[in-house]
Design a protein around this motif. Structure first.
Motif, mmCIF file in Angstrom:
data_model
loop_
_atom_site.group_PDB
_atom_site.id
_atom_site.type_symbol
_atom_site.label_atom_id
_atom_site.label_comp_id
_atom_site.label_asym_id
_atom_site.label_seq_id
_atom_site.Cartn_x
_atom_site.Cartn_y
_atom_site.Cartn_z
ATOM 1 N N GLY A 129 -87.122 -51.329 -18.458
ATOM 2 C CA GLY A 129 -87.906 -52.125 -17.525
ATOM 3 C C GLY A 129 -87.423 -53.551 -17.476
ATOM 4 O O GLY A 129 -86.442 -53.928 -18.119
ATOM 5 N N GLY A 163 -89.988 -60.731 -14.500
ATOM 6 C CA GLY A 163 -89.463 -62.014 -14.082
ATOM 7 C C GLY A 163 -88.718 -62.769 -15.171
ATOM 8 O O GLY A 163 -87.834 -63.572 -14.885
ATOM 9 N N MET A 164 -89.087 -62.503 -16.416
ATOM 10 C CA MET A 164 -88.564 -63.305 -17.524
ATOM 11 C C MET A 164 -87.461 -62.623 -18.301
ATOM 12 O O MET A 164 -86.625 -63.284 -18.900
ATOM 13 C CB MET A 164 -89.700 -63.552 -18.535
ATOM 14 C CG MET A 164 -90.494 -64.779 -18.285
ATOM 15 S SD MET A 164 -92.105 -64.710 -19.098
ATOM 16 C CE MET A 164 -91.833 -63.762 -20.561
ATOM 17 N N VAL A 176 -98.752 -54.689 -29.698
ATOM 18 C CA VAL A 176 -97.388 -54.248 -30.009
ATOM 19 C C VAL A 176 -96.820 -55.133 -31.120
ATOM 20 O O VAL A 176 -96.848 -56.357 -31.034
ATOM 21 C CB VAL A 176 -96.493 -54.329 -28.744
ATOM 22 C CG1 VAL A 176 -95.027 -54.127 -29.107
ATOM 23 C CG2 VAL A 176 -96.925 -53.293 -27.714
ATOM 24 N N TYR A 179 -91.425 -49.776 -30.414
ATOM 25 C CA TYR A 179 -91.213 -49.003 -29.190
ATOM 26 C C TYR A 179 -92.460 -48.168 -28.915
ATOM 27 O O TYR A 179 -92.883 -47.384 -29.759
ATOM 28 C CB TYR A 179 -89.979 -48.100 -29.326
ATOM 29 C CG TYR A 179 -89.783 -47.210 -28.129
ATOM 30 C CD1 TYR A 179 -89.296 -47.723 -26.937
ATOM 31 C CD2 TYR A 179 -90.125 -45.857 -28.179
ATOM 32 C CE1 TYR A 179 -89.148 -46.918 -25.825
ATOM 33 C CE2 TYR A 179 -89.970 -45.041 -27.063
ATOM 34 C CZ TYR A 179 -89.479 -45.578 -25.899
ATOM 35 O OH TYR A 179 -89.341 -44.781 -24.785
ATOM 36 N N VAL A 180 -93.053 -48.369 -27.754
ATOM 37 C CA VAL A 180 -94.269 -47.622 -27.410
ATOM 38 C C VAL A 180 -93.906 -46.488 -26.460
ATOM 39 O O VAL A 180 -93.360 -46.723 -25.378
ATOM 40 C CB VAL A 180 -95.325 -48.527 -26.741
ATOM 41 C CG1 VAL A 180 -96.589 -47.736 -26.438
ATOM 42 C CG2 VAL A 180 -95.643 -49.734 -27.627
ATOM 43 N N ASN A 195 -98.604 -55.347 -18.701
ATOM 44 C CA ASN A 195 -98.441 -55.739 -20.105
ATOM 45 C C ASN A 195 -99.347 -54.934 -21.025
ATOM 46 O O ASN A 195 -99.507 -55.282 -22.185
ATOM 47 C CB ASN A 195 -98.719 -57.241 -20.276
ATOM 48 C CG ASN A 195 -97.530 -58.080 -19.866
ATOM 49 O OD1 ASN A 195 -96.404 -57.582 -19.813
ATOM 50 N ND2 ASN A 195 -97.768 -59.343 -19.562
ATOM 51 N N MET A 216 -99.756 -51.231 -22.489
ATOM 52 C CA MET A 216 -99.167 -49.903 -22.604
ATOM 53 C C MET A 216 -100.225 -48.954 -23.157
ATOM 54 O O MET A 216 -101.042 -49.343 -23.985
ATOM 55 C CB MET A 216 -97.945 -49.931 -23.537
ATOM 56 C CG MET A 216 -96.944 -51.003 -23.191
ATOM 57 S SD MET A 216 -95.330 -50.496 -22.563
ATOM 58 C CE MET A 216 -95.262 -48.760 -22.626
ATOM 59 N N THR A 241 -98.780 -55.948 -24.902
ATOM 60 C CA THR A 241 -97.477 -56.579 -25.168
ATOM 61 C C THR A 241 -97.466 -58.029 -24.676
ATOM 62 O O THR A 241 -98.389 -58.475 -23.991
ATOM 63 C CB THR A 241 -96.320 -55.850 -24.453
ATOM 64 O OG1 THR A 241 -96.446 -56.047 -23.048
ATOM 65 C CG2 THR A 241 -96.305 -54.385 -24.746
ATOM 66 N N ASP A 242 -96.387 -58.699 -24.999
ATOM 67 C CA ASP A 242 -96.078 -60.032 -24.462
ATOM 68 C C ASP A 242 -97.031 -61.147 -24.894
ATOM 69 O O ASP A 242 -97.294 -62.075 -24.130
ATOM 70 C CB ASP A 242 -96.019 -59.997 -22.922
ATOM 71 C CG ASP A 242 -94.709 -59.419 -22.421
ATOM 72 O OD1 ASP A 242 -93.832 -59.152 -23.258
ATOM 73 O OD2 ASP A 242 -94.566 -59.255 -21.208
HETATM 74 P P1 ATP Z 1 -93.137 -59.942 -16.488
HETATM 75 O O1 ATP Z 1 -91.813 -60.210 -17.094
HETATM 76 O O2 ATP Z 1 -93.358 -60.650 -15.208
HETATM 77 O O3 ATP Z 1 -94.229 -60.127 -17.494
HETATM 78 P P2 ATP Z 1 -93.374 -57.139 -16.949
HETATM 79 O O4 ATP Z 1 -94.488 -57.353 -17.904
HETATM 80 O O5 ATP Z 1 -93.467 -55.961 -16.037
HETATM 81 O O6 ATP Z 1 -93.164 -58.402 -16.042
HETATM 82 P P3 ATP Z 1 -91.664 -56.886 -19.221
HETATM 83 O O7 ATP Z 1 -92.699 -57.447 -20.102
HETATM 84 O O8 ATP Z 1 -90.298 -57.423 -19.314
HETATM 85 O O9 ATP Z 1 -91.992 -57.059 -17.718
HETATM 86 O O10 ATP Z 1 -91.642 -55.310 -19.431
HETATM 87 C C1 ATP Z 1 -90.995 -54.461 -18.522
HETATM 88 C C2 ATP Z 1 -91.356 -53.019 -18.776
HETATM 89 O O11 ATP Z 1 -90.761 -52.561 -19.992
HETATM 90 C C3 ATP Z 1 -92.844 -52.766 -18.982
HETATM 91 O O12 ATP Z 1 -93.530 -52.683 -17.778
HETATM 92 C C4 ATP Z 1 -92.813 -51.461 -19.765
HETATM 93 O O13 ATP Z 1 -92.647 -50.363 -18.886
HETATM 94 C C5 ATP Z 1 -91.582 -51.603 -20.619
HETATM 95 N N1 ATP Z 1 -91.909 -52.071 -21.986
HETATM 96 C C6 ATP Z 1 -92.209 -53.342 -22.366
HETATM 97 N N2 ATP Z 1 -92.456 -53.417 -23.688
HETATM 98 C C7 ATP Z 1 -92.311 -52.158 -24.174
HETATM 99 C C8 ATP Z 1 -92.431 -51.567 -25.503
HETATM 100 N N3 ATP Z 1 -92.752 -52.296 -26.580
HETATM 101 N N4 ATP Z 1 -92.211 -50.237 -25.621
HETATM 102 C C9 ATP Z 1 -91.888 -49.491 -24.534
HETATM 103 N N5 ATP Z 1 -91.752 -49.987 -23.280
HETATM 104 C C10 ATP Z 1 -91.956 -51.293 -23.085
#
Ligand code: ATP
Ligand code: MG
Ligand code: MG
Length: 281
Positions: free
Chosen positions: A15, A18-19, A69, A87-88, A136, A138, A148-149
């Motif tokens: 995935g 933006g960041m 996470v 990893y989720v 964000n 899962m 997450t995040d």
């Molecule tokens: P933004 O960067 O604007 O916050 P976002 O949240 O969709 O957008 P990311 O946080 O970079 O982007 O995550 C992208 C995707 O990666 C998520 O939507 C998810 O599907 C997957 N992902 C993120 N973290 C995990 C994790 N720990 N385990 C499994 N998949 C993940």
């Protein structure tokens, strides 16, 4: 695949927002799968940012909760900055709402409560998420929530707009104070949680618009359309929670995640039939 930091072998892209871009990887040292978040280069070009990124990663790594996470590592390999996480295996809440539409009351409350518990742990540790949204969140295959995040949004910038003009976070979930670019605290996360509850219950976000600014202005000025006007199966108890969480005036909003957790639990115990509107037919 490419190996980062001598031990994380990149397997596939899972995935990206933006960041950052997110990859599934394998930690060769511990022989387990991890998720590696690689920051986009535009965020890694100044030292101030790098210091902030490391500091916020440390803060997020200090959290330890079943609904958050886990962060395992943070580092850089040449000029690639990365964060290694648990990893989720599962889906994001966004995907689930897209597939199913409005969720059942039990599922909405069950997920809402687990998000609130994650926030409670973070807020107790003085960490504000700032980017609570279904992307964000899962959900594992057995229904467990993993947020997450944490702290990442703050690592990037103390305001909602970066110096390259990108808006951090999704404006659909912004609190009015965040939409104004003002001071953000724990209560901002509670507003965003209210919007997420609204989306789970109705299948849609309350405010849409042509541009981020038009959506931001609605969060500041416009009343939310009642969830029960969209989905008449929403019980009054849940509607009341959503309305209290999304109060524009912070002093009228929930004071803490503990209060919202208690109300969510109560909403499940309401006798069936206590809906907002009684239909004639
Ligand atoms: P933004 O960067 O604007 O916050 P976002 O949240 O969709 O957008 P990311 O946080 O970079 O982007 O995550 C992208 C995707 O990666 C998520 O939507 C998810 O599907 C997957 N992902 C993120 N973290 C995990 C994790 N720990 N385990 C499994 N998949 C993940
Ligand atoms: Mg994310
Ligand atoms: Mg993100």
């Amino acid at each position: 695949g490419k190996i980062l930091g001598n031990r994380y072998e990149i397997i596939e892209k899972i995935g990206g927002g933006g960041m950052a871009l997110v990859y599934k990887a394998k930690c060769k040292l511990l022989n387990r799968y991890v998720a590696v978040k690689i920051l986009r280069p535009e965020f890694t070009s100044d030292e101030e940012f790098i210091r902030s990124f490391k500091k916020e990663s440390q803060a997020a790594a200090s959290l330890s909760h079943p609904n958050i996470v886990n962060i395992y590592d943070v580092g850089n390999d040449d000029d690639i900055y990365y964060l290694v996480m648990e990893y989720v295996k599962g889906k994001t809440l966004k995907q689930i709402i897209k597939e199913k539409g409005p969720l059942q009351l039990e599922e909405t409350i069950n997920i809402g409560k687990q998000i609130a518990l994650a926030l409670q742990h973070a807020h107790n540790n003085h960490i504000v998420h700032r980017d609570i949204k279904p992307h964000n969140i899962m959900i594992t295959d057995d229904g467990r929530v993993k947020v997450t995040d944490f702290g990442i949004a703050k690592a990037v910038t103390s305001s909602t707009v970066t110096n390259t003009g990108n808006v951090i976070g999704s404006v659909h979930y912004f609190s009015p104070e965040q939409a104004r670019g003002g001071y953000i605290d724990e209560k901002s996360d509670l507003y965003s949680l209210g919007i997420v509850l609204y989306e789970m219950a109705t299948g849609k976000v309350p405010f849409e618009g042509e541009s981020p600014i038009s959506i931001a202005l609605k969060h500041i000025h416009e009343d939310i359309k009642l969830p029960s006007e969209i989905n008449k199966n929403i019980p009054k108890a849940l509607e009341d929670i959503i309305l209290k969480a999304t109060q524009k005036d912070q002093t009228k909003r929930y004071n803490s995640t503990k209060d919202i957790c208690e109300d969510l639990e109560q909403a499940l115990k309401q006798p069936s039939g206590s809906f907002v509107k009684i239909e004639d037919d």
